[in-house]
Write a protein that holds these residues in place. Structure first.
Motif, PDB file in Angstrom:
ATOM      1  N   HIS A 268       4.559  15.523  -3.383  1.00 37.85           N
ATOM      2  CA  HIS A 268       5.302  14.946  -4.504  1.00 37.85           C
ATOM      3  C   HIS A 268       6.054  16.067  -5.211  1.00 37.85           C
ATOM      4  O   HIS A 268       5.854  17.260  -4.953  1.00 37.85           O
ATOM      5  CB  HIS A 268       4.350  14.257  -5.483  1.00 37.85           C
TER       6      HIS A 268
ATOM      7  N   CYS B 192       3.698   6.726  -3.756  1.00 34.80           N
ATOM      8  CA  CYS B 192       4.077   6.847  -2.348  1.00 34.80           C
ATOM      9  C   CYS B 192       2.967   6.287  -1.464  1.00 34.80           C
ATOM     10  O   CYS B 192       1.778   6.369  -1.803  1.00 34.80           O
ATOM     11  CB  CYS B 192       4.328   8.309  -1.966  1.00 34.80           C
TER      12      CYS B 192
ATOM     13  N   TRP C 142       1.741   6.681   2.531  1.00 35.09           N
ATOM     14  CA  TRP C 142       1.910   7.529   3.714  1.00 35.09           C
ATOM     15  C   TRP C 142       1.110   6.962   4.878  1.00 35.09           C
ATOM     16  O   TRP C 142       0.089   6.305   4.687  1.00 35.09           O
ATOM     17  CB  TRP C 142       1.422   8.952   3.435  1.00 35.09           C
TER      18      TRP C 142
ATOM     19  N   LEU D 117       6.380   9.072   5.368  1.00 37.40           N
ATOM     20  CA  LEU D 117       6.461   8.352   4.104  1.00 37.40           C
ATOM     21  C   LEU D 117       6.955   6.935   4.394  1.00 37.40           C
ATOM     22  O   LEU D 117       8.103   6.745   4.810  1.00 37.40           O
ATOM     23  CB  LEU D 117       7.403   9.071   3.142  1.00 37.40           C
TER      24      LEU D 117
ATOM     25  N   LYS E 228       8.192   4.401  -1.071  1.00 35.70           N
ATOM     26  CA  LYS E 228       8.287   5.265  -2.242  1.00 35.70           C
ATOM     27  C   LYS E 228       8.817   4.424  -3.398  1.00 35.70           C
ATOM     28  O   LYS E 228       9.922   3.867  -3.315  1.00 35.70           O
ATOM     29  CB  LYS E 228       9.206   6.451  -1.980  1.00 35.70           C
TER      30      LYS E 228
END
Length: 744
Positions: free
Chosen positions: A434, A460, A462, A469, A472
């Motif tokens: 981040h 986020c 993942w 990613l 988001k």
């Protein structure tokens, strides 16, 4: 695979889902039949045969897998013939040569064998045809005869009484059984058309059911009943469930299912080192026992469906060891000894951490925005020494690593190194990150997704396996910090709480906010999904604030539970986002006496609450059911129900006035771990409420690495999902570097 389908079919039939069972059989092209009948069904078959209800009999016989039953009978027959040949073998060479010829003739001989069950089924069809004709259903009898003539000719010969093949060459006999039955029906029709029927007692030809009618119709039925009784196997009830239980026990025994076998860290006892010399001897003795079991069970026949296995080799000695093992798993071992320490870079502190569900990874979020996964098996080289080996035989190594991971216990993991053996992006220093401090994180139930939240309000999602990613969401709470988050049970939604005093639900598919839970007056520190029975939520929550029953037969209620710095815990309707209940635990000030505060906890006297303090931890328990641990920043924690009742209070006996800073519970929900502001970790027994142990150097080890410096305040605790490890960390900026220390 066919046996598995049969097990599922039996389970459906056992549960009364006959339509579903029939649909499963149709979809498999009628290839999965029943190699037997349930005890109740078999009893119904025998009574139907005895009473002459042949329609019900044929309906039950239709589901039998005669081919499977025939193959099983022939296997037993061949095994018996081999024993006979082996018993008569005197070592002569000509017998060995003849054995080869005999084996070549087995296949042709087996084709001529009529099994007892085939004979019983054919006799049932024959009796159906004969009794139909006797009841003046001649056309239906002829139609049935044409449909099953092949079965009758194959399974029954032109026979005498009891179905035995006749050695008398009677020229009046027919060449096939179907032709003989047709002759009897024709004779019956002719007899009824003539005046001879008037002089006959039952109006039947002389050899209709047997030669000279020496065997009555009822006696023929009883003979068929005996055949079915002896040769139709009984399927045991709950066979699928028992096999699943046995498979779990076997996986625990072999070590491939360590979640149950090693749930409590029994291998971490102090005397393990003293007994290390006996490990090889134990392995040799186990191998000998396995070989002995194989020799003893080589003559046994096993059927996955029928379960024809006799466990005759169980001894009292094995039973005693089994009881001892069960007792050893009943009580969890409390981790109190220093184990490992994760060290970050200078001026970087751990803000959040969590174990992955499989226990093979410990994820940390740092103050500089990095998200890292720690943990390598002890037999895997470190990342600095295996870069060349990782390129060669990559597929073979990854496969063996995944298999060995199933056998990995907490004490066999090295959490001081980054997990690079199966996470190549970490090996290449391409980390998840981040732009600001990572304040919260959580993983999905299957361990494939990781959710993180930062101080700038960014959330986020993942994919752990490749570090990509997936989603988001910026400014998830209007630009304020996000302090907690949790995946929904199905992994399709993400619940977040922030400094704006709200809790929000985001849909991962649409990447947008779906609901907002508004009502707290300060920061939201905890948020979670909880599935509760409607009775636990109460009539007011289920009926007035949103329907708990979305459809007929619905029994569960999806609730959202949040805790805030305003000193309250709120229960929300997970579907409508409407508040159901506000719970304010009886938090007394540190200056209040222990006696007064205990009375407050018991009688729920809200007027005696001196001041509300921030609730930083809420842990939902599976045992006791429908309860939660509420830990405010004061000198006590509470076991509470979702209706707001205080069931138990946890307070220290050695000292008063210390605040609890962080908390977690063991996997078994047996122990509560609480970090206090005096640098100690107190372990409470959740059932009794007593403090079992205290780790005095906990704060010092988790913040300064045991260097003798002053301990910093602990900001979070983590517990291994398989038990045996507890860890703590601090985000105090007075540290030289961030540490997370594990105890076992």
């Amino acid at each position: 695979s066919s046996d598995v389908l049969r097990l599922i079919q039996f389970y459906l039939a056992e549960c009364g889902l006959h339509a579903t069972s029939s649909a499963l059989r149709r979809e498999s092209n009628n290839t999965i039949g029943m190699p037997g009948l349930f005890a109740s069904t078999k009893s119904h078959l025998l009574s139907s045969v005895s009473d002459g209800r042949w329609g019900e009999v044929l309906g039950l016989l239709e589901h039998l897998d005669l081919e499977r039953m025939r193959n099983s009978y022939l296997e037993d027959y061949d095994r018996g013939e081999e024993r006979k040949r082996g018993g008569n073998d005197d070592g002569n060479d000509h017998q060995e040569q003849d054995g080869t010829e005999a084996n070549g003739m087995d296949h042709n001989a087996n084709n001529t064998i009529i099994t007892p069950i085939e004979k019983a089924v054919a006799l049932a069809h024959e009796m159906t045809i004969l009794e139909l004709a006797e009841q003046h259903e001649v056309e239906l009898a002829y139609a049935t005869l044409r449909m099953c003539s092949e079965l009758l000719d194959r399974s029954l010969k032109v026979n005498d009484e009891n179905g035995e093949v006749s050695n008398n060459h009677n020229p009046g006999r027919m060449s096939s059984r179907s032709a003989d039955i047709e002759r009897r029906i024709t004779a019956l029709s002719s007899l009824r058309r003539s005046s001879a029927a008037l002089s006959s007692e039952d109006g039947l030809p002389a050899d209709y059911y047997s030669p000279l009618n020496t065997v009555t119709k009822q006696k023929r039925r009883e003979e068929i009943v005996k055949l079915f009784q002896h040769h139709v196997p009984e399927i045991p009830m709950k066979r699928l469930l028992s096999l699943l239980q046995q498979s779990i026990k076997w996986q625990c025994h072999t070590g491939t299912f360590p979640t149950v076998q090693r749930l409590f860290q029994t291998e971490g006892n102090d005397d393990d080192e003293e007994n290390g010399d006996n490990v090889e001897e134990d392995k040799k003795s186990k191998k000998k026992k396995k070989k002995k079991r194989k020799k003893q069970s080589s003559e046994q026949k096993f059927d996955l469906i029928l379960g024809n296995v006799q466990m005759a080799n169980t001894t009292d000695h094995k039973k005693k060891h089994k009881k001892d093992d069960e007792k050893s798993l009943q009580r969890e071992r409390i981790p109190t000894r220093y184990h490992q320490t994760i060290r970050l870079g200078k001026k970087s502190y751990i803000e959040s951490a969590c174990f992955l569900p499989d226990g093979r990874g410990l994820v940390t979020g740092s103050s500089d925005g990095f998200v890292e996964v720690w943990g390598e098996p002890l037999d895997v080289p470190s990342s600095s020494s295996k870069s060349a080996a990782a390129d060669a035989d990559k597929n073979d190594k990854s496969t063996s690593h995944n298999l060995n991971a199933l056998l990995t216990t907490p004490s066999e993991m090295d959490y001081t190194n980054l997990r690079t053996s199966d996470l190549p992006y970490q090996r290449a220093d391409d980390l998840m990150m981040h732009d600001s401090a990572v304040l919260a994180m959580t993983s999905s139930r299957d361990g494939t997704l990781l959710g993180t939240a930062s101080s700038d309000g960014t959330v986020c999602v993942w994919k752990i396996s490749d570090g990509k990613l997936l989603r988001k969401m910026e400014r998830a709470h209007g630009g304020t910090a996000v302090t907690c988050l949790q995946f929904s049970p199905d992994g399709s939604k993400l619940l977040t709480g922030g400094h704006d005093g709200t809790c929000r639900e985001f849909g991962l598919l649409a990447s947008r906010m779906l609901k907002e839970f508004r009502g707290h007056n300060s920061y939201v520190n905890c948020c979670d999904y909880v599935v509760l029975p409607p009775a636990v939520v109460g009539a007011g929550g289920g009926d007035d604030n949103g329907s708990t029953n979305s459809g007929a037969g619905s029994t569960n209620f999806l609730a959202v539970v949040t805790a805030s710095a305003d000193g309250s815990v709120r229960v929300w309707n997970g579907r409508t986002a409407e508040p159901i209940r506000e719970i304010k635990p009886p938090i007394a000030s540190s200056s209040s006496s222990k006696k007064d505060s205990v009375a407050v906890a018991i009688i729920h006297d809200k007027d005696s609450i001196v001041g509300l303090k921030s609730i930083h931890t809420v842990v939902h328990l599976h045992s006791p059911p429908n309860t939660m641990i509420v830990v405010p920043r004061c000198d006590r924690a509470y076991l509470m129900s979702y209706s707001g009742a205080v069931l138990k209070m946890y307070a220290r006996d050695d000292v008063q006035g210390t605040d609890f800073l962080a908390a977690t519970v063991s996997t078994s929900n047996q122990y509560l771990f609480v970090a206090a502001d005096d640098g100690k970790c107190v372990i409470f027994d959740i059932g009794t409420g007593k403090a079992e142990k205290i780790i005095s150097s906990f704060g010092e080890d988790c913040s300064s690495g045991g260097g003798g410096k002053k301990a910093c305040e602990i900001s979070g605790l983590v517990y291994h999902p398989r038990g045996g490890l507890v860890g703590g960390y601090s985000n105090d900026k007075g540290q030289k570097r961030g540490l997370l220390t594990l105890f076992k």
